[in-house]
Design a protein around this motif. Structure first.
Motif, PDB file in Angstrom:
ATOM      1  N   TYR A 273      15.397   1.325   3.200  1.00 41.78           N
ATOM      2  CA  TYR A 273      16.689   1.796   2.873  1.00 41.78           C
ATOM      3  C   TYR A 273      16.067   2.908   1.566  1.00 41.78           C
ATOM      4  CZ  TYR A 273      19.133  -2.198   5.295  1.00 41.78           C
ATOM      5  OH  TYR A 273      19.736  -2.837   6.178  1.00 41.78           O
ATOM      6  N   THR A 274      17.055   3.945   1.604  1.00 44.79           N
ATOM      7  CA  THR A 274      17.231   4.795   0.319  1.00 44.79           C
ATOM      8  C   THR A 274      18.520   5.344   0.307  1.00 44.79           C
ATOM      9  OG1 THR A 274      15.972   6.470  -0.761  1.00 44.79           O
ATOM     10  CG2 THR A 274      16.217   6.800   1.329  1.00 44.79           C
ATOM     11  N   ASP A 275      18.785   5.555  -1.135  1.00 39.38           N
ATOM     12  CA  ASP A 275      20.093   6.031  -1.265  1.00 39.38           C
ATOM     13  C   ASP A 275      19.847   7.515  -1.575  1.00 39.38           C
ATOM     14  OD1 ASP A 275      18.573   5.902  -3.775  1.00 39.38           O
ATOM     15  OD2 ASP A 275      20.413   5.127  -5.047  1.00 39.38           O
ATOM     16  N   ASN A 276      18.808   8.153  -1.436  1.00 43.28           N
ATOM     17  CA  ASN A 276      18.556   9.488  -1.908  1.00 43.28           C
ATOM     18  C   ASN A 276      17.684   9.772  -1.243  1.00 43.28           C
ATOM     19  OD1 ASN A 276      18.644  11.997  -3.127  1.00 43.28           O
ATOM     20  ND2 ASN A 276      17.829  11.366  -4.943  1.00 43.28           N
ATOM     21  N   GLY A 277      17.490  10.825  -0.302  1.00 37.66           N
ATOM     22  CA  GLY A 277      16.420  11.311   0.546  1.00 37.66           C
ATOM     23  C   GLY A 277      16.052  10.790   1.839  1.00 37.66           C
ATOM     24  N   SER A 278      14.853  11.197   2.156  1.00 35.96           N
ATOM     25  CA  SER A 278      14.430  10.957   3.724  1.00 35.96           C
ATOM     26  C   SER A 278      13.508   9.909   3.502  1.00 35.96           C
ATOM     27  CB  SER A 278      13.604  12.060   4.078  1.00 35.96           C
ATOM     28  OG  SER A 278      12.983  11.953   5.460  1.00 35.96           O
TER      29      SER A 278
ATOM     30  N   SER B  82       0.879  -1.368  -0.022  1.00 38.96           N
ATOM     31  CA  SER B  82      -0.094   0.052   0.066  1.00 38.96           C
ATOM     32  C   SER B  82       0.969   1.222  -0.111  1.00 38.96           C
ATOM     33  CB  SER B  82      -0.917  -0.081   1.059  1.00 38.96           C
ATOM     34  OG  SER B  82      -0.086   0.282   2.449  1.00 38.96           O
ATOM     35  N   VAL B  83       2.234   1.282   0.193  1.00 34.20           N
ATOM     36  CA  VAL B  83       3.065   2.154   0.062  1.00 34.20           C
ATOM     37  C   VAL B  83       3.456   2.329  -1.058  1.00 34.20           C
ATOM     38  CG1 VAL B  83       5.227   3.381   1.279  1.00 34.20           C
ATOM     39  CG2 VAL B  83       3.511   2.102   2.692  1.00 34.20           C
ATOM     40  N   ASP B  84       3.129   3.165  -2.099  1.00 29.55           N
ATOM     41  CA  ASP B  84       3.422   3.634  -3.361  1.00 29.55           C
ATOM     42  C   ASP B  84       5.060   3.756  -3.559  1.00 29.55           C
ATOM     43  OD1 ASP B  84       0.847   2.872  -4.146  1.00 29.55           O
ATOM     44  OD2 ASP B  84       0.280   4.866  -4.095  1.00 29.55           O
ATOM     45  N   GLU B  85       5.747   4.548  -2.703  1.00 29.41           N
ATOM     46  CA  GLU B  85       6.727   4.691  -2.625  1.00 29.41           C
ATOM     47  C   GLU B  85       7.765   3.698  -2.877  1.00 29.41           C
ATOM     48  OE1 GLU B  85       4.782   8.175  -0.625  1.00 29.41           O
ATOM     49  OE2 GLU B  85       4.807   6.067  -0.469  1.00 29.41           O
ATOM     50  N   LEU B  86       7.530   2.681  -2.040  1.00 27.45           N
ATOM     51  CA  LEU B  86       8.482   1.645  -1.973  1.00 27.45           C
ATOM     52  C   LEU B  86       8.601   0.806  -3.332  1.00 27.45           C
ATOM     53  CD1 LEU B  86       7.386   0.124   1.594  1.00 27.45           C
ATOM     54  CD2 LEU B  86       9.444   1.178   0.859  1.00 27.45           C
ATOM     55  N   LYS B  87       9.905   0.519  -3.837  1.00 28.02           N
ATOM     56  CA  LYS B  87      10.257  -0.147  -5.110  1.00 28.02           C
ATOM     57  C   LYS B  87      10.301  -1.274  -4.967  1.00 28.02           C
ATOM     58  CE  LYS B  87       9.893   3.691  -7.146  1.00 28.02           C
ATOM     59  NZ  LYS B  87       8.668   4.278  -6.956  1.00 28.02           N
ATOM     60  N   LEU B  88      10.977  -1.796  -3.665  1.00 31.65           N
ATOM     61  CA  LEU B  88      11.107  -3.292  -3.271  1.00 31.65           C
ATOM     62  C   LEU B  88      10.524  -3.571  -2.050  1.00 31.65           C
ATOM     63  CD1 LEU B  88      12.697  -6.100  -4.240  1.00 31.65           C
ATOM     64  CD2 LEU B  88      14.731  -5.111  -2.949  1.00 31.65           C
ATOM     65  N   LYS B  89       9.996  -4.640  -1.998  1.00 31.01           N
ATOM     66  CA  LYS B  89       9.398  -5.191  -0.743  1.00 31.01           C
ATOM     67  C   LYS B  89       9.756  -6.653  -0.354  1.00 31.01           C
ATOM     68  CE  LYS B  89       6.054  -2.366  -2.417  1.00 31.01           C
ATOM     69  NZ  LYS B  89       5.743  -2.401  -3.785  1.00 31.01           N
ATOM     70  N   SER B  90      10.555  -7.190   0.473  1.00 28.72           N
ATOM     71  CA  SER B  90      10.979  -8.516   0.475  1.00 28.72           C
ATOM     72  C   SER B  90      11.061  -9.008   2.018  1.00 28.72           C
ATOM     73  CB  SER B  90      11.990  -8.603  -0.209  1.00 28.72           C
ATOM     74  OG  SER B  90      12.779 -10.080  -0.205  1.00 28.72           O
ATOM     75  N   PRO B  91      11.004 -10.191   2.437  1.00 23.92           N
ATOM     76  CA  PRO B  91      11.521 -10.831   3.448  1.00 23.92           C
ATOM     77  C   PRO B  91      12.671 -11.273   3.566  1.00 23.92           C
ATOM     78  CG  PRO B  91      10.343 -12.529   2.069  1.00 23.92           C
ATOM     79  CD  PRO B  91      10.372 -11.259   1.419  1.00 23.92           C
ATOM     80  N   SER B  92      13.707 -10.933   2.539  1.00 23.95           N
ATOM     81  CA  SER B  92      14.983 -11.169   2.525  1.00 23.95           C
ATOM     82  C   SER B  92      15.969 -10.143   1.793  1.00 23.95           C
ATOM     83  CB  SER B  92      15.264 -12.552   1.812  1.00 23.95           C
ATOM     84  OG  SER B  92      14.697 -12.640   0.458  1.00 23.95           O
ATOM     85  N   TYR B  93      17.056 -10.109   2.069  1.00 23.40           N
ATOM     86  CA  TYR B  93      17.950  -9.023   1.542  1.00 23.40           C
ATOM     87  C   TYR B  93      18.241  -9.416  -0.002  1.00 23.40           C
ATOM     88  CZ  TYR B  93      18.780  -7.347   6.169  1.00 23.40           C
ATOM     89  OH  TYR B  93      18.724  -6.935   7.331  1.00 23.40           O
ATOM     90  N   PRO B  94      18.214  -8.259  -0.804  1.00 19.33           N
ATOM     91  CA  PRO B  94      18.402  -8.448  -2.398  1.00 19.33           C
ATOM     92  C   PRO B  94      19.844  -8.819  -2.532  1.00 19.33           C
ATOM     93  CG  PRO B  94      18.406  -6.114  -1.892  1.00 19.33           C
ATOM     94  CD  PRO B  94      17.853  -6.929  -0.770  1.00 19.33           C
ATOM     95  N   ALA B  95      19.974  -9.423  -3.396  1.00 16.51           N
ATOM     96  CA  ALA B  95      21.352  -9.946  -4.207  1.00 16.51           C
ATOM     97  C   ALA B  95      21.956  -8.622  -4.951  1.00 16.51           C
ATOM     98  CB  ALA B  95      21.327 -10.950  -5.056  1.00 16.51           C
ATOM     99  N   VAL B  96      21.243  -7.951  -5.339  1.00 12.36           N
ATOM    100  CA  VAL B  96      21.632  -6.785  -5.913  1.00 12.36           C
ATOM    101  C   VAL B  96      20.829  -5.370  -5.470  1.00 12.36           C
ATOM    102  CG1 VAL B  96      22.173  -5.218  -8.046  1.00 12.36           C
ATOM    103  CG2 VAL B  96      22.175  -7.659  -8.122  1.00 12.36           C
TER     104      VAL B  96
END
Length: 120
Positions: free
Chosen positions: A65-70, A15-29
């Motif tokens: 996590y984000t690499d840019n912003g709040s 429901s949070v449109d800003e999130l690009k990735l949602k996962s129960p595990s850390y991504p490989a990349v």
């Protein structure tokens, strides 16, 4: 039977449109930001004489996590969504290696029979 909280968590994250990735595990990349990585833990609160777990204490940890912003807007949206369910929230900044990071901890007790939620 213990209530399965994981589909509820994914519904909230979706429901949070800003999130690009949602996962129960850390991504490989690590390339899609902002992202949410979640994990859950639970333990019995009350087991009746028939060995049925009537109440379960749940803890949901969501790392943002984000690499840019709040991450404030996303954190507030998640806090509000979990609060509507009856969960309490503690959010901590935990910036790391050029990334903004917020760790949100949501806690509640769920009655597995009535599906009532009790914040703690």
């Amino acid at each position: 039977m213990i209530f399965n909280l994981k589909p509820v968590i994914m519904n909230i994250l979706n429901s949070v449109d800003e999130l690009k990735l949602k996962s129960p595990s850390y991504p490989a990349v690590w390339s899609q930001y902002p992202m949410a990585i979640y994990r859950t833990s639970h333990q019995p609160v009350f087991i009746n004489a028939d060995h049925h777990e009537s109440q379960t204490s749940w803890s949901v940890t969501i790392e943002l996590y984000t690499d840019n912003g709040s991450l404030t807007t996303i954190t507030n949206k998640l806090s509000a969504a979990f609060a509507e369910l009856g969960f309490s929230c503690v959010a901590n900044d935990a910036n790391t290696a050029g990334l903004s990071r917020v760790v949100c901890q949501f806690n509640a007790v769920i009655d597995n029979d009535t599906r009532r939620v009790y914040g703690r």
